[in-house]
Design a protein around this motif. Structure first.
Motif, mmCIF file in Angstrom:
data_model
loop_
_atom_site.group_PDB
_atom_site.id
_atom_site.type_symbol
_atom_site.label_atom_id
_atom_site.label_comp_id
_atom_site.label_asym_id
_atom_site.label_seq_id
_atom_site.Cartn_x
_atom_site.Cartn_y
_atom_site.Cartn_z
ATOM 1 N N UNK A 1 37.108 -29.554 20.577
ATOM 2 C CA UNK A 1 36.358 -29.396 19.332
ATOM 3 C C UNK A 1 34.858 -29.456 19.637
ATOM 4 N N UNK A 2 34.153 -28.480 19.123
ATOM 5 C CA UNK A 2 32.696 -28.437 19.267
ATOM 6 C C UNK A 2 32.079 -28.614 17.886
ATOM 7 N N UNK A 3 31.152 -29.517 17.794
ATOM 8 C CA UNK A 3 30.479 -29.763 16.518
ATOM 9 C C UNK A 3 29.414 -28.715 16.253
ATOM 10 N N UNK B 1 24.616 -22.647 14.370
ATOM 11 C CA UNK B 1 25.981 -22.319 14.795
ATOM 12 C C UNK B 1 26.976 -23.307 14.177
ATOM 13 N N UNK B 2 28.047 -22.781 13.578
ATOM 14 C CA UNK B 2 29.037 -23.678 12.972
ATOM 15 C C UNK B 2 29.918 -24.326 14.054
ATOM 16 N N UNK B 3 30.569 -25.410 13.692
ATOM 17 C CA UNK B 3 31.504 -26.052 14.598
ATOM 18 C C UNK B 3 32.770 -25.208 14.738
ATOM 19 N N UNK B 4 33.433 -25.334 15.852
ATOM 20 C CA UNK B 4 34.665 -24.586 16.067
ATOM 21 C C UNK B 4 35.553 -25.326 17.066
ATOM 22 N N UNK B 5 36.788 -24.894 17.133
ATOM 23 C CA UNK B 5 37.757 -25.448 18.080
ATOM 24 C C UNK B 5 38.108 -24.359 19.084
ATOM 25 N N UNK B 6 37.954 -24.672 20.357
ATOM 26 C CA UNK B 6 38.303 -23.728 21.418
ATOM 27 C C UNK B 6 39.650 -24.132 22.012
ATOM 28 N N UNK B 7 40.489 -23.140 22.271
ATOM 29 C CA UNK B 7 41.794 -23.381 22.879
ATOM 30 C C UNK B 7 41.813 -22.744 24.258
ATOM 31 N N UNK B 8 42.215 -23.526 25.250
ATOM 32 C CA UNK B 8 42.285 -23.040 26.630
ATOM 33 C C UNK B 8 43.734 -23.060 27.055
#
Length: 87
Positions: free
Chosen positions: A34-36, A41-48
């Motif tokens: 999770x990036x705040x 830039x809005x926060x988002x969740x990255x999936x690896x």
């Protein structure tokens, strides 16, 4: 005890272990971060996705499937042999 019964019991145990390892490997292969929000830039969740872990999970699932087919065949063959011997 007959050999086919022992083989079926061992294969069922291996199936359970392979499925447990597949689930653990699958869970380990997907990671989220999770990036705040930062400035505009809005926060988002990255999936690896980790390919080796996902591939291991798929291989373990295939192995469990082959073991299940073999255990079923041994069980059916053994039970038919017992039924035929009783006649």
């Amino acid at each position: 005890m007959r050999r086919w019964i022992i083989a079926v019991i061992v294969e069922v145990g291996l199936i359970v272990l392979a499925l447990m390892w597949a689930v653990l490997s699958w869970c380990n292969g997907i990671r989220t971060t999770d990036f705040g929000p930062s400035g505009d830039a809005p926060g988002f969740t990255a999936t690896r996705y980790a390919a080796p872990s996902l591939l291991l999970a798929a291989v373990l699932l295939a192995v469990a499937g082959v073991l299940a087919v073999d255990a079923t065949a041994r069980l059916v063959r053994g039970l038919r042999g017992l039924a035929g011997a009783g006649r």
